[in-house]
Design a protein around this motif. Sequence first.
Motif, PDB file in Angstrom:
ATOM      1  N   GLY A 503     -34.118  80.219-114.404  1.00  0.00           N
ATOM      2  CA  GLY A 503     -34.484  81.460-115.068  1.00  0.00           C
ATOM      3  C   GLY A 503     -34.507  82.619-114.094  1.00  0.00           C
ATOM      4  O   GLY A 503     -34.042  83.726-114.400  1.00  0.00           O
ATOM      5  N   LEU A 504     -35.045  82.390-112.894  1.00  0.00           N
ATOM      6  CA  LEU A 504     -35.047  83.423-111.859  1.00  0.00           C
ATOM      7  C   LEU A 504     -33.618  83.781-111.464  1.00  0.00           C
ATOM      8  O   LEU A 504     -33.291  84.955-111.249  1.00  0.00           O
ATOM      9  N   ASN A 505     -32.751  82.788-111.395  1.00  0.00           N
ATOM     10  CA  ASN A 505     -31.352  83.030-111.049  1.00  0.00           C
ATOM     11  C   ASN A 505     -30.655  83.874-112.119  1.00  0.00           C
ATOM     12  O   ASN A 505     -29.853  84.762-111.809  1.00  0.00           O
ATOM     13  N   VAL A 506     -30.975  83.614-113.380  1.00  0.00           N
ATOM     14  CA  VAL A 506     -30.417  84.408-114.475  1.00  0.00           C
ATOM     15  C   VAL A 506     -30.903  85.851-114.378  1.00  0.00           C
ATOM     16  O   VAL A 506     -30.124  86.804-114.531  1.00  0.00           O
ATOM     17  N   PHE A 507     -32.196  86.031-114.112  1.00  0.00           N
ATOM     18  CA  PHE A 507     -32.711  87.392-113.966  1.00  0.00           C
ATOM     19  C   PHE A 507     -32.004  88.108-112.818  1.00  0.00           C
ATOM     20  O   PHE A 507     -31.633  89.286-112.943  1.00  0.00           O
ATOM     21  N   ASP A 508     -31.823  87.419-111.700  1.00  0.00           N
ATOM     22  CA  ASP A 508     -31.142  88.041-110.562  1.00  0.00           C
ATOM     23  C   ASP A 508     -29.723  88.466-110.929  1.00  0.00           C
ATOM     24  O   ASP A 508     -29.225  89.504-110.467  1.00  0.00           O
ATOM     25  N   ASP A 509     -29.049  87.667-111.754  1.00  0.00           N
ATOM     26  CA  ASP A 509     -27.697  88.024-112.178  1.00  0.00           C
ATOM     27  C   ASP A 509     -27.717  89.313-112.996  1.00  0.00           C
ATOM     28  O   ASP A 509     -26.866  90.192-112.815  1.00  0.00           O
ATOM     29  N   LEU A 510     -28.692  89.435-113.892  1.00  0.00           N
ATOM     30  CA  LEU A 510     -28.831  90.662-114.669  1.00  0.00           C
ATOM     31  C   LEU A 510     -29.216  91.834-113.766  1.00  0.00           C
ATOM     32  O   LEU A 510     -28.713  92.955-113.923  1.00  0.00           O
ATOM     33  N   TRP A 511     -30.107  91.574-112.824  1.00  0.00           N
ATOM     34  CA  TRP A 511     -30.625  92.628-111.956  1.00  0.00           C
ATOM     35  C   TRP A 511     -29.526  93.207-111.062  1.00  0.00           C
ATOM     36  O   TRP A 511     -29.430  94.427-110.895  1.00  0.00           O
ATOM     37  N   THR A 512     -28.708  92.350-110.491  1.00  0.00           N
ATOM     38  CA  THR A 512     -27.658  92.837-109.594  1.00  0.00           C
ATOM     39  C   THR A 512     -26.541  93.551-110.351  1.00  0.00           C
ATOM     40  O   THR A 512     -25.711  94.220-109.739  1.00  0.00           O
TER      41      THR A 512
END
Length: 747
Positions: A503-512
């Motif tokens: 989930g954190l990895n998915v958020f990072d993908d959206l964030w970047t």
Amino acid sequence: MRLLPRFSPWSVVARLSFSAVLGVLLGALLARGAVSLVLALVPAGQPYVRGVVGTLAAVLSVMVGFGLSGALSTRALPIARLGLSRAQARIRGGIAAGATAGLLIVPVGALMGLAGIYRGGLLGDSFGAGQLTAGLGLVAALYGLLSGGVLGLLTVRARLAWRPAVAGLLGFGAVGLLAGAAAGAVGVPNVLGGGGWVLLAVLASVLALGQVVGDLLIAASIDAATDRGEQDRAHYGQVAATLLVLALALLGIWTVARAGVNFVQSRPSNPVPLAVPVRQNLSTSLGCAAPNDPLELAAWRVTTQNGRPDFSCGNAFLGLLHTPNPDPAFSDVPPTPHGGFDGLAAQMADAKREVLFAVMEWDDEPGRGPGAVLAGGVAQLYEQVRANPAAYPDGVTVRIALGNFPVPVNLDWGPQVYAAARDLLAAGVPLTDAARKWRVEVANYSGTFPHSHAKLLVTDGVDLTVMGFNVGPLHLDSAKNGGYGGNVRDLGVRVRGPVAADGLNVFDDLWTRSSLLSCAPDVTAATVQRACRLGEAAKATHPQGTDQVQIGVKGRERVFSLYRREGFRAADDATVNMIGAATQTIDLMHVSFSMSVGCNLALLNPGLCTFDEALPWMEALADAAGRGVQIRALLYEHGFLGLENRVGLAVLRRELERRGVADRLEARWYPGAVHAKTLLLDGRMLLVGSQNLHYSSWTPRGLNEYTLATSAPAATAGYAREFAFFWNKAQPAELPGWLSGAGGEVD
């Protein structure tokens, strides 16, 4: 008023009515005939060609119909005194009406496309009476303005042309408002209930009334303006210039529309692949073995392919979030003023190091909306940090990622990013507090076609909540908020454990893929719009080390993280695989149940949409029915989505009938407003998230979506009770016979 003295006013009305009805009926019949001809000539295996050619044929047919109506109506207009022959008058009247229809078809189609592709937001999840009234009134007024203005420029001197333009705006606009109010009160599905010919009759009546009222006012304006007879007639240079501008305008608007479509379809893609989360020894320490359950195995094979780590085991199910509050008949969760939003705010307030929140929309409702509730949770967290900084030795980072959702009313993309910052500042949350290592960052997704539709909350890298609802009042319980709220049903699911790493990895993908909001140091809630701007790309750093925290085993449940975006479609593949592994039952509660976007033309002719254009999930459902799986679908009935759902349901029913398994599908209309995207397979695998059963969520360049799938018994049992509760209250999803294929219109 000198409206052709040789005719009585009633004679004028009768002639206008006849010309309007004849023109509208001819245009509609030509459109239906043209679409049927396209179906006969273009093979079913070429759905794109069918859609494009069928749309073009329908548009040209409508232009011809409007042109004929305009030509016939000139007999009732005081144009003869200008010295124009009957043929000249008819040609100019036909050009004015037909060209105006052509000019307006593209923006009207664009508005319909926005309503279909971008669900929610300013228009909410239902196209209500207010929006329908305003929309039809605006379109009708524009048609009257253009039609009257063009007719004026083709018949009278330029200095007088404003009169028929204003008259057309007032006449057609008034009828449009009246028609919109009536349709909103009756309900669009009810208008469609009588079938294609009833719909045609309703449209003909409305358009005829508009033509009569609008042309009466236009006639009066021309009559009042032409005191000097032929001296007030438009000279040939003015007529030629008007025709040239019309031709260029038609060419230009179609060129712009074509360029826009090409841009959407051929825009540069972001080639950066989804990162593979690296947690040293986490996968090994978990010891996740391949599951034995066929449904779990179907998801596991997708989520672990290409060397991706397995975080599906060792998780704990913490509960379902409900908006609005759940009924005591199926849940023992105590009601709160703001339902699931209170749960999100509590999770934020309980964080120790980091809050990562992504959502498509954050409605601008200062001081009282769900945004204020979430900002209150962040404010509570900050007060705890300020009161006891020793309990937060590494400080706290809060990040909020908005989805760049468009607001059609002002052609603005992503203004909610300012609403989020405003709510935070109004709640007393500072964006920075260096002494306490406190930092709040807000960013907006950079993609426009598509925007991001994913919704998730990760706290401390350990707790993960995924939901289908946005931050807006539509999901509030109106009874608990003084009538403020839409009671729109939706769900979220909260878990704790290793799956939060993904989930954190998915958020990072959206964030970047987002742009960071930079604000002046002295920014306040009142100055956000002018003191902040979107600038540099956001960077996915984690000062508190949450991206490397060793989570460990938190429970015994399997939870699968299903993400999709352009270039990464694990959610699509896993959902189809799990439907393919079901052997007994499939229960789904969804706001959308659509075919491809081209199938919206099925309202003209159901045969234009065949099962060849079914999305992968629908193909999987049909195959499941063929294996003997019993499918129950709770669907949204109203608004534009309700129309799309009817088309999708009709096509699936026809396909199951063809396969001889029609009895395996039972569909009902959800009793109220629903925004959920949930699926229960064989009573033991539950999917909850943001991914709709809609073309916007399943095409290669579709929306970013995020879903959790879990076999946790408490989750599946709780959802089963909720589904049964609403299923028993729902009415059968009956479809008009003409849409279902009665009457031989289907291939």
